[in-house]
Every structure is written in structure tokens, then in C-alpha cells.
Design an enzyme around this catalytic site. Structure first.
Site, short mmCIF file in Angstrom:
data_model
loop_
_atom_site.label_atom_id
_atom_site.label_comp_id
_atom_site.label_asym_id
_atom_site.label_seq_id
_atom_site.Cartn_x
_atom_site.Cartn_y
_atom_site.Cartn_z
N LYS A 1 0.73 -1.37 -0.19
CA LYS A 1 -0.01 -0.07 0.13
C LYS A 1 0.90 1.26 0.12
CE LYS A 1 -3.53 1.90 2.92
NZ LYS A 1 -4.32 1.69 4.33
N ASP B 1 -3.76 -2.24 -1.54
CA ASP B 1 -3.97 -2.72 -0.06
C ASP B 1 -4.27 -4.15 0.04
OD1 ASP B 1 -5.46 -2.52 2.33
OD2 ASP B 1 -6.22 -0.56 2.39
N THR C 1 5.14 -12.17 15.33
CA THR C 1 5.85 -11.48 16.25
C THR C 1 5.87 -12.21 17.58
OG1 THR C 1 6.15 -9.39 17.59
CG2 THR C 1 4.01 -9.70 16.66
N ASP C 2 6.87 -12.13 18.40
CA ASP C 2 7.00 -12.66 19.51
C ASP C 2 5.89 -11.77 20.57
OD1 ASP C 2 8.58 -10.25 19.62
OD2 ASP C 2 10.08 -11.32 20.87
N GLU C 3 5.67 -10.67 20.12
CA GLU C 3 4.84 -9.83 20.90
C GLU C 3 3.55 -10.46 21.54
OE1 GLU C 3 5.36 -5.65 20.59
OE2 GLU C 3 7.13 -5.82 19.37
N TYR D 1 -1.47 -3.25 18.84
CA TYR D 1 -0.50 -3.95 18.05
C TYR D 1 -0.39 -5.23 17.91
CZ TYR D 1 3.94 -5.75 15.49
OH TYR D 1 4.77 -6.65 14.98
N ALA E 1 -2.14 -7.24 19.76
CA ALA E 1 -3.48 -7.97 19.83
C ALA E 1 -4.00 -8.25 18.40
CB ALA E 1 -4.36 -7.23 20.81
N LYS F 1 -2.16 -8.49 16.00
CA LYS F 1 -1.21 -9.60 15.37
C LYS F 1 -1.58 -10.96 16.00
CE LYS F 1 1.89 -9.26 12.91
NZ LYS F 1 2.21 -9.44 11.56
N ASN G 1 13.47 -7.49 15.23
CA ASN G 1 14.65 -7.26 13.99
C ASN G 1 15.27 -5.90 14.04
OD1 ASN G 1 13.59 -9.31 11.28
ND2 ASN G 1 13.01 -9.54 13.45
N LYS H 1 11.68 2.87 15.01
CA LYS H 1 12.03 1.99 15.87
C LYS H 1 13.24 2.12 17.00
CE LYS H 1 8.17 -0.62 14.24
NZ LYS H 1 8.14 -0.49 13.20
N HIS I 1 3.95 -1.33 28.70
CA HIS I 1 5.33 -1.74 27.98
C HIS I 1 5.68 -3.14 28.47
CE1 HIS I 1 9.55 -0.13 27.59
NE2 HIS I 1 9.36 -1.04 26.72
P1 NAD Z 1 7.30 -2.19 8.39
O1 NAD Z 1 6.31 -1.06 9.01
O2 NAD Z 1 8.65 -1.65 7.95
O3 NAD Z 1 6.70 -2.47 6.98
C1 NAD Z 1 5.10 -2.88 6.67
C2 NAD Z 1 4.78 -2.66 5.41
O4 NAD Z 1 3.42 -3.12 4.98
C3 NAD Z 1 4.95 -1.18 4.58
O5 NAD Z 1 5.88 -1.48 3.42
C4 NAD Z 1 3.64 -0.86 4.46
O6 NAD Z 1 3.34 -0.02 3.47
C5 NAD Z 1 2.93 -2.15 4.10
N1 NAD Z 1 1.55 -2.01 4.49
C6 NAD Z 1 0.88 -1.74 5.55
N2 NAD Z 1 -0.42 -1.65 5.67
C7 NAD Z 1 -0.64 -2.32 4.20
C8 NAD Z 1 -1.84 -2.74 3.83
N3 NAD Z 1 -3.16 -2.51 4.26
N4 NAD Z 1 -1.54 -3.33 2.31
C9 NAD Z 1 -0.50 -3.64 1.75
N5 NAD Z 1 0.65 -3.15 2.52
C10 NAD Z 1 0.48 -2.60 3.71
O7 NAD Z 1 7.14 -3.32 9.07
P2 NAD Z 1 8.40 -4.45 9.33
O8 NAD Z 1 9.23 -4.23 10.46
O9 NAD Z 1 9.08 -4.86 7.98
O10 NAD Z 1 7.57 -5.64 9.70
C11 NAD Z 1 6.99 -6.49 8.69
C12 NAD Z 1 6.34 -7.81 9.47
O11 NAD Z 1 7.00 -8.40 10.29
C13 NAD Z 1 4.93 -7.15 10.26
O12 NAD Z 1 3.89 -8.19 10.07
C14 NAD Z 1 5.56 -7.34 11.45
O13 NAD Z 1 4.13 -7.79 12.37
C15 NAD Z 1 6.51 -8.52 11.76
N6 NAD Z 1 7.35 -8.41 12.66
C16 NAD Z 1 8.27 -7.15 12.62
C17 NAD Z 1 9.32 -7.28 13.59
C18 NAD Z 1 10.14 -6.13 13.77
O14 NAD Z 1 11.04 -6.12 14.58
N7 NAD Z 1 10.39 -5.26 12.71
C19 NAD Z 1 9.53 -8.13 14.58
C20 NAD Z 1 8.49 -9.20 14.19
C21 NAD Z 1 7.67 -9.43 13.56
P1 TYD Z 2 10.37 -0.91 19.43
O1 TYD Z 2 11.74 -0.63 18.63
O2 TYD Z 2 9.25 0.03 19.42
O3 TYD Z 2 9.79 -2.33 19.53
P2 TYD Z 2 8.89 -3.23 20.14
O4 TYD Z 2 8.25 -2.07 21.14
O5 TYD Z 2 7.90 -3.60 19.25
O6 TYD Z 2 9.65 -4.17 21.09
O7 TYD Z 2 11.08 -0.73 21.02
C1 TYD Z 2 11.89 -1.74 21.54
C2 TYD Z 2 12.34 -1.14 22.94
O8 TYD Z 2 12.70 -0.10 23.00
C3 TYD Z 2 11.01 -1.28 23.82
O9 TYD Z 2 11.18 -2.00 24.93
C4 TYD Z 2 10.60 0.23 23.74
C5 TYD Z 2 11.87 0.70 23.73
N1 TYD Z 2 11.87 2.16 23.43
C6 TYD Z 2 12.26 3.20 24.12
O10 TYD Z 2 12.83 3.13 25.17
N2 TYD Z 2 12.42 4.46 23.50
C7 TYD Z 2 11.87 4.62 22.23
O11 TYD Z 2 11.84 5.94 21.80
C8 TYD Z 2 11.40 3.66 21.64
C9 TYD Z 2 10.82 3.87 20.14
C10 TYD Z 2 11.36 2.53 22.09
#
Ligand code: NAD
Ligand code: TYD
Length: 347
Positions: A35, A60, A126-128, A150, A152, A154, A180, A189, A276
Site C-alpha cells: 500500500k 491494499d 511477532t513474539d509480542e 499492535y 493484539a 497480530k 529485528n 523503532k 510496556h
Molecule cells: P514495516 O512497518 O517496515 O513495513 C510494513 C509494510 O507493510 C510497509 O511497506 C507498508 O506500506 C505495508 N502495508 C501496511 N499496511 C498495508 C496494507 N493495508 N496493504 C498493503 N501493504 C501494507 O514493518 P516490518 O518491520 O518490515 O514488519 C514486517 C512484518 O514483520 C509485520 O507483519 C510485523 O508485524 C512483523 N514483525 C516485525 C518485527 C520487527 O522487529 N520489525 C518483529 C517481528 C515481526
Molecule cells: P520498539 O523498537 O518500538 O519495538 P517493540 O516495542 O515492538 O519491542 O522498542 C524496542 C524497545 O525500546 C521497547 O522496550 C521500547 C523501547 N523504546 C524506548 O525506550 N524508546 C523509544 O523511543 C522507542 C521507540 C522504544
């Protein structure tokens, strides 16, 4: 199974996965369906844009008509779903889009997989979804206890995916990975936010006491694991993917500052995130039994990531001066947005 639909492929993990697949499988065709929300960026896929085995479609995942059309037109055999709203803090500010994309969007994709009798559906999770882990580690059989809109949403998506296996024997698999980090991660992030703020000598807003623990997985290791599950995972199964590299946020922050030779005084303790989770931890016996191991040590991978953000400042500076600026002010208050120059004291 050589024609893949990669939804959310213009985001952080998705774009790294696209590169991984095109490089590793010279006969695979990849269609990215995205999207392009604030988090999705065509720049993330610029280096593969001219590859004849790659196609991009803006769409989308909630749009069933377009999803069906793309699957038929490109004779898709498998779907790997990365598309989601992904940032916990944004889900606290505005939960609606998380329910819509993460839950309803997943339903739309599952219906398409069912209708066209596709060979594989991978739900990237996700592990969350397990919630905070006070001690030990969660296995795939543990109960879910998500804490944020988020996680919930997932969790809802995971359950929906698994129900399609129980009801229709759809060939689905679910991955649940830990946090990641790596190239192309949107600077909202923790790791990219703190690296880019530190490069700018701006404060690093650490939530609460900074002692929350995350298990850090280099994105390339996750791509290998998702690839393995795509090809060898058992239908109806969940696979935890963790790196066994638990660190407090404070440890991560200090390492970033040290790598960039910035002073510790840049750390600013700010109000904690509501709900948190204190700690995440995964038991990864199942994915390890398939032969997967994380290849990169946290410290080396973090140094490479810092270098990437130093070398790709055009990429993140554009983001930081756009939509992100408004979000940042809302989330952190204006106090953190200035160019607070801190004297170049040694760490
Ligand atoms: P990101 O936010 O960087 O990317 C999400 C992508 O999805 C974007 O390109 C966005 O444009 C697209 N998108 C959002 N809504 C959409 C829709 N309605 N239709 C089509 N495309 C849409 O996310 P990420 O960090 O690359 O995460 C990817 C997946 O991995 C997610 O499902 C997330 O829950 C999961 N995940 C991420 C992490 C992490 O640490 N980043 C860890 C565990 C799992
Ligand atoms: P985040 O990268 O948002 O991932 P998630 O919450 O999905 O694990 O955050 C990683 C950890 O860092 C989390 O414990 C929240 C903390 N954090 C901060 O302390 N300050 C920040 O500005 C952000 C974005 C996250």
C-alpha cells in the site's frame, strides 16, 4: 513454487526478504504488493527495480478485488504476508488501522489463498503476541497474552491463519520472530531512532528505567528463517524465531553511543510507554530442529547497522524531515525535536 506474492514487501523486513529471494533463487518471480503507507518506500527496493523477475503493485491487502486480480494475473503459487501496521507506539495513538490491516487484511489474503488453492501461505508474526515473559522462554504452545493494540491485532491474525488450517487444511505457517534490526528499518523503532538521533547529536528518549529486555535478531537471519519455513515448514505449524541475544534497552543504547563516539549525556529517560512489556524471550527449538541458526552476533551486526545508517543518510534524513517529524512531536513532545547540540565529550 517459484511465483511469490510478497505483501508488505516495500517495508523493512519485506524489502530485505525480496532481495534475499531474488539473489538466492535465480528462477523465482517476485510480485511485491504494498500500500506504501508511511512505512513502505519504493526506495527500499530501488536496487531490484530493473530486475525482470520483480514486479511492484501498489495495493491494499484489504482490497479483495485487487488481491484476486494480482494472484490470477501473475499465476501466484505462494503468499508471504509482511503487510501490517507495526509500531506499538502508533497503535497506542491510533489503534483502528491496526485492526483493519493486521486482522481484516489477513482475512482477505486467506480467502484468496483458499479460492485459488495456493500452495503456501506464510504469516510473518511477532513474539509480542505472547506478552511479557517474566522468566524462562515462551514456546509455540504457550498461551497468548498481547499487551498492545499492535500485538493484539497480530495475535488475532495468527489465530485466524491457524483456523484456516483446522477448518480447510489450508497450507499455512506462522512465524513469530523477536525484534529485528538492520538496513532500511524506519527510524521510529528503537535501534534506527537512536542511531540517527545520535548521529544528529539529539537526545535518545529511553522509556521508563531502560531495563526492558528484547531479543535482537539481525534481519538477514530472519529472512533465512522465513525462507526455510516457506519451503520446509509444516502446514498448520507456528515457528518461533529468536536470536538468543537478550539485551536491556540501556545496554543497546550505550553500545550505539559507544560505536558512534557520542556522550552518555545524550540519554534522556522519558515517561514509560503504557502497557510496556518488560521482557520477550523465545524457545526456538522447533526452527532450530529444521537446521536454522542465527549467523550474526549482536555486537557485529549492530556495528554493521550503524555503518549502514552512516552511509545512507539521504534515505533517513528524507524520512525524518517528512511525516515522521509530526509523529515524533506528538509522541515525544517538542522538547526532543530540537538540534540539541551536545559538546563532543568522549564517551
Ligand atoms: P514495516 O512497518 O517496515 O513495513 C510494513 C509494510 O507493510 C510497509 O511497506 C507498508 O506500506 C505495508 N502495508 C501496511 N499496511 C498495508 C496494507 N493495508 N496493504 C498493503 N501493504 C501494507 O514493518 P516490518 O518491520 O518490515 O514488519 C514486517 C512484518 O514483520 C509485520 O507483519 C510485523 O508485524 C512483523 N514483525 C516485525 C518485527 C520487527 O522487529 N520489525 C518483529 C517481528 C515481526
Ligand atoms: P520498539 O523498537 O518500538 O519495538 P517493540 O516495542 O515492538 O519491542 O522498542 C524496542 C524497545 O525500546 C521497547 O522496550 C521500547 C523501547 N523504546 C524506548 O525506550 N524508546 C523509544 O523511543 C522507542 C521507540 C522504544
Amino acid at each position: 513454487m517459484s511465483k511469490l506474492l510478497i505483501t508488505g514487501g516495500a517495508g523493512f523486513i519485506g524489502s530485505n526478504f525480496v532481495r534475499h529471494i531474488l539473489k538466492k533463487y535465480p528462477d523465482y518471480q517476485v510480485v511485491v504488493y504494498d500500500k506504501l503507507t508511511y512505512a513502505g518506500r519504493l526506495e527500499n527496493l530501488q536496487d531490484v527495480a530493473d530486475n525482470p523477475r520483480y514486479t511492484f503493485v501498489r495495493g491494499d491487502i484489504c482490497d479483495a478485488g485487487l488481491v484476486d486480480k494480482v494472484i490470477q494475473k501473475h499465476r501466484i503459487e505462494a503468499v508471504i504476508n509482511f503487510a501490517a501496521e507495526t509500531h506499538v507506539d502508533r497503535s497506542i495513538l491510533n489503534p483502528g488501522s491496526f485492526i483493519q490491516t493486521d486482522v481484516y487484511g489477513t482475512y482477505v489474503l486467506l480467502e484468496a489463498v483458499r479460492k485459488f488453492d495456493l500452495r503456501r501461505y506464510v504469516q510473518v508474526g511477532t513474539d509480542e503476541v505472547y506478552g511479557s515473559c517474566p522468566q524462562g522462554s515462551f514456546s509455540e504452545a504457550d498461551r497468548l497474552g498481547p499487551s498492545s493494540p499492535y500485538s493484539a491485532s497480530k495475535a488475532g491474525a495468527d489465530l485466524l491463519v491457524l483456523s484456516y488450517f483446522v477448518t480447510w487444511r489450508l497450507p499455512v505457517v506462522v512465524t513469530r520472530s523477536s525484534n529485528n534490526f538492520g538496513p532500511f528499518q524506519y527510524p521510529e523503532k528503537l535501534i534506527p531512532l537512536f542511531i540517527t538521533n545520535a548521529i544528529n547529536s539529539q537526545p535518545l528518549p529511553l522509556y521508563g528505567d531502560g531495563l526492558n529486555v528484547r531479543d535482537w535478531l539481525y534481519v538477514f537471519d530472519n529472512c533465512e528463517a522465513i525462507d526455510l519455513v516457506l519451503h520446509q515448514g509444516q502446514a498448520g505449524e507456528i515457528y518461533n524465531i529468536g536470536a538468543d541475544q537478550e539485551r536491556t534497552n540501556l545496554e543497546v543504547t550505550e553500545l550505539i553511543l559507544k560505536t558512534l563516539n557520542r556522550p552518555r549525556s545524550l540519554i534522556q529517560f522519558v515517561k514509560d510507554r503504557p502497557g510496556h512489556d518488560r521482557r520477550y524471550s523465545l524457545d526456538c527449538f522447533k526452527i532450530r530442529s529444521l537446521g536454522w541458526r542465527p549467523q550474526r552476533k549482536f555486537e557485529t551486526a549492530l556495528a554493521e547497522t550503524v555503518q549502514w545508517y552512516q552511509d545512507n543518510q539521504d534515505w533517513w534524513r528524507k524520512i525524518k524531515s517528512g511525516e515522521f517529524r509530526l509523529y515524533y512531536e506528538k509522541q515525544y513532545g517538542k522538547t526532543l525535536t530540537g538540534t540539541a547540540e551536545v559538546p563532543g565529550k568522549k564517551y
